[in-house]
Enzyme design. Structure first.
Site, short mmCIF file in Angstrom:
data_model
loop_
_atom_site.label_atom_id
_atom_site.label_comp_id
_atom_site.label_asym_id
_atom_site.label_seq_id
_atom_site.Cartn_x
_atom_site.Cartn_y
_atom_site.Cartn_z
N LEU A 35 0.98 -1.11 -0.08
CA LEU A 35 0.06 -0.07 0.05
C LEU A 35 1.01 1.36 0.07
CD1 LEU A 35 -3.03 -1.16 2.43
CD2 LEU A 35 -2.84 -1.13 -0.01
N ALA A 79 3.62 -6.57 -8.26
CA ALA A 79 4.02 -5.49 -7.26
C ALA A 79 5.24 -4.73 -7.68
CB ALA A 79 4.21 -6.12 -5.88
N THR A 121 6.99 -5.62 -18.70
CA THR A 121 6.16 -4.50 -19.41
C THR A 121 7.18 -4.79 -20.80
OG1 THR A 121 6.51 -2.22 -19.96
CG2 THR A 121 7.94 -3.29 -18.08
N ASP A 122 6.51 -4.24 -21.86
CA ASP A 122 7.15 -4.26 -23.09
C ASP A 122 8.28 -2.88 -23.15
OD1 ASP A 122 5.67 -1.84 -23.27
OD2 ASP A 122 4.76 -2.17 -25.11
N GLU A 123 8.32 -2.21 -21.91
CA GLU A 123 9.16 -1.38 -21.98
C GLU A 123 10.60 -1.81 -21.79
OE1 GLU A 123 8.37 2.18 -19.77
OE2 GLU A 123 6.32 1.84 -19.87
N TYR A 148 13.17 2.79 -14.59
CA TYR A 148 12.12 1.91 -14.28
C TYR A 148 11.99 0.69 -14.94
CZ TYR A 148 7.42 -0.25 -15.34
OH TYR A 148 6.42 -0.78 -15.82
N LYS A 152 12.57 -3.45 -14.28
CA LYS A 152 11.71 -4.62 -14.80
C LYS A 152 12.70 -5.56 -15.62
CE LYS A 152 8.10 -5.17 -14.13
NZ LYS A 152 7.44 -5.63 -13.20
N ASN A 178 -1.44 -0.49 -20.35
CA ASN A 178 -3.00 -0.72 -20.08
C ASN A 178 -3.73 0.78 -19.78
OD1 ASN A 178 -2.87 -3.64 -18.11
ND2 ASN A 178 -1.57 -3.13 -19.63
N1 LIG Z 1 0.68 0.27 -16.19
C1 LIG Z 1 1.07 -0.55 -17.31
O1 LIG Z 1 0.38 -0.07 -18.27
C2 LIG Z 1 1.84 -1.78 -17.45
C3 LIG Z 1 1.92 -2.37 -18.56
C4 LIG Z 1 2.68 -3.44 -18.74
C5 LIG Z 1 3.26 -4.13 -17.51
N2 LIG Z 1 3.07 -3.55 -16.21
C6 LIG Z 1 3.54 -4.07 -14.92
O2 LIG Z 1 2.18 -4.32 -14.19
C7 LIG Z 1 2.56 -4.25 -12.68
C8 LIG Z 1 1.62 -3.51 -11.99
O3 LIG Z 1 1.60 -2.23 -12.82
P1 LIG Z 1 0.66 -1.11 -12.28
O4 LIG Z 1 0.52 -0.16 -13.40
O5 LIG Z 1 -0.64 -1.63 -11.89
O6 LIG Z 1 1.18 -0.53 -11.04
P2 LIG Z 1 0.72 0.33 -9.94
O7 LIG Z 1 1.87 1.22 -9.24
O8 LIG Z 1 -0.53 1.03 -10.06
O9 LIG Z 1 0.62 -0.90 -8.64
C9 LIG Z 1 1.64 -1.16 -8.03
C10 LIG Z 1 1.30 -1.87 -6.67
O10 LIG Z 1 2.39 -2.53 -6.21
C11 LIG Z 1 2.44 -2.11 -4.65
N3 LIG Z 1 3.83 -2.48 -4.21
C12 LIG Z 1 4.96 -1.32 -4.75
N4 LIG Z 1 5.92 -1.76 -3.88
C13 LIG Z 1 5.56 -2.95 -3.12
C14 LIG Z 1 6.46 -3.72 -2.24
N5 LIG Z 1 7.59 -3.56 -2.02
N6 LIG Z 1 5.94 -4.74 -1.62
C15 LIG Z 1 4.37 -4.98 -1.89
N7 LIG Z 1 3.77 -4.17 -2.81
C16 LIG Z 1 4.28 -3.17 -3.62
C17 LIG Z 1 1.76 -0.80 -4.74
O11 LIG Z 1 1.37 -0.54 -3.36
C18 LIG Z 1 0.75 -0.93 -5.63
O12 LIG Z 1 -0.42 -1.44 -4.94
C19 LIG Z 1 4.18 -3.89 -12.82
O13 LIG Z 1 4.88 -4.95 -12.53
C20 LIG Z 1 4.28 -3.15 -14.04
O14 LIG Z 1 5.52 -3.24 -14.42
C21 LIG Z 1 2.33 -2.20 -16.05
#
Ligand SMILES: NC(=O)c1ccc[n+]([C@@H]2O[C@H](COP(=O)([O-])OP(=O)(O)OC[C@H]3O[C@@H](n4cnc5c(N)ncnc54)[C@H](O)[C@@H]3O)[C@@H](O)[C@H]2O)c1
Length: 332
Positions: A35, A79, A121-123, A148, A152, A178
């Site tokens: 959180l 996470a 991620t695709d990044e 970032y 990843k 997303n």
């Molecule tokens: N947002 C995108 O478009 C996208 C696209 C591809 C992949 N991703 C990947 O999907 C995953 C989620 O992305 P998102 O956009 O939902 O991110 P977000 O930042 O909305 O959510 C991340 C969550 O992880 C929790 N968190 C952070 N550090 C933590 C820790 N040390 N221990 C436990 N919980 C922890 C945060 O509290 C949060 O709820 C990530 O791994 C991201 O790389 C995201």
């Protein structure tokens, strides 16, 4: 029925996944989430208590992780510190969570023999030129640009090494950008939607030519469930829905869908190292595992997302002023 542990399940994509699992399976879910500013307990509100429980904690806390893995059939690891702009400002939390946190989970998966799916991620692939017809595939070399994406990429490589060296039962997916409900207002689409709701002019980095390949978060969730079910251990799957759009087009579409003039936005200084274009070729996932996206009409998905932000101001309002103050301090 399986007992899933979903890390980061109070974040944007993780919470969408938990809602999807409750609706489409009979699995139970334990969410492990620190959180941070990006996690929001209310993103899980209304889900049945006998199916979903939230444990507040850090994925880098080895004792807590060990306890949770003892009662888990499969882990889906969302996470992360996830925001490029924050990673340019202060990279350290990205190393702690994305690298050390993933390492901690992998060690527990190794000890308990737990099925592990790593979300990425695709990044990690860097970017493509605007006039390059190529798309990323599972064989594209890694070339991350930001703190970032480099953390990843590092976490993906750890997963591959733990499969190869220790026989961990893991799969990896790399997804494109997303959109959908429960996304933090710091991110591009929710920031612009909530700006329009608040009467603030949307902000576009540079000329807005950067292309992102958009997928609805619910399609990401269905792809992850498919990989958990049918994916081959040790394999990587790219997830995408053929949703390439440049940022200028997206801002103009948001304004139009919200009844504003499509040119009612401001250009702001581009961020350093801003990737030009991402594009995913998800042929492997579609042909080998039979997955297909359901949200094929971006305009309709975006309109539904706008409606969600209009109806859920109490969810996003507490973060909005702080986010805008942060961007204002950077001239963005
Ligand atoms: N947002 C995108 O478009 C996208 C696209 C591809 C992949 N991703 C990947 O999907 C995953 C989620 O992305 P998102 O956009 O939902 O991110 P977000 O930042 O909305 O959510 C991340 C969550 O992880 C929790 N968190 C952070 N550090 C933590 C820790 N040390 N221990 C436990 N919980 C922890 C945060 O509290 C949060 O709820 C990530 O791994 C991201 O790389 C995201």
């Amino acid at each position: 029925m399986a007992r899933l542990l979903v890390t980061g399940g109070a974040g944007f994509i993780g919470s969408n996944f938990v809602h999807h699992v409750v609706e489409h399976t009979d699995h139970t879910v334990t969410v492990l989430d620190k959180l941070t500013y990006a996690g929001n307990e209310s993103s899980l509100a209304g889900l049945p208590e006998d199916r979903v429980r939230l444990v507040k904690g850090d994925i880098a806390d080895a004792d807590l992780v060990d306890t949770l893995f003892a009662d888990t059939d499969a882990v889906v690891h969302y996470a992360a510190e996830s925001h490029n702009d924050n990673s340019l400002n202060d990279p350290r939390p990205f190393l702690d969570t994305n690298i050390v946190g993933t390492y901690t989970l992998l060690e527990a998966a190794r000890k308990h023999g737990t099925r592990f799916h790593h979300i990425s991620t695709d990044e990690v692939y860097g970017d493509l030129e605007l006039d390059d017809p190529a798309r990323f595939t599972e064989n594209t070399p890694y070339n991350p640009s930001s703190p970032y994406s480099s953390t990843k990429a590092g976490s993906d490589l750890l997963v591959r090494a733990w499969v190869r060296s220790f026989g961990v039962q893991a799969t990896i997916s790399n997804c494109s950008n997303n959109y959908g409900p429960y996304q933090h207002v710091e991110k591009f689409i929710p920031r612009q939607i909530t700006n329009v709701i608040r009467g603030i002019r949307p902000k576009l980095y540079g000329a807005g030519e950067n292309v992102r390949d958009w997928i609805h978060a619910d399609d990401h969730s269905s792809a992850v469930l498919t990989i958990l079910d049918k994916g081959q251990i040790g394999e990587t799957y790219l997830i995408g829905a053929d949703g390439e759009k440049d940022n200028k087009t997206v801002v103009e579409l948001i304004l139009t869908l919200m009844g504003e003039s499509p040119d009612a936005y401001d250009h702001v200084t581009d961020r350093p190292g801003h990737d030009m274009r991402y594009a995913i070729d998800s042929t492997k996932l579609r042909t080998e595992l039979g997955w297909a996206p359901q949200y094929r009409d971006f305009d309709a998905g975006l309109a539904a997302t706008i409606d969600w932000y209009k109806a859920n101001e109490a969810w996003w309002a507490p973060a909005k002023d702080g986010v805008e103050a942060f961007y204002a301090s950077k001239g963005q």
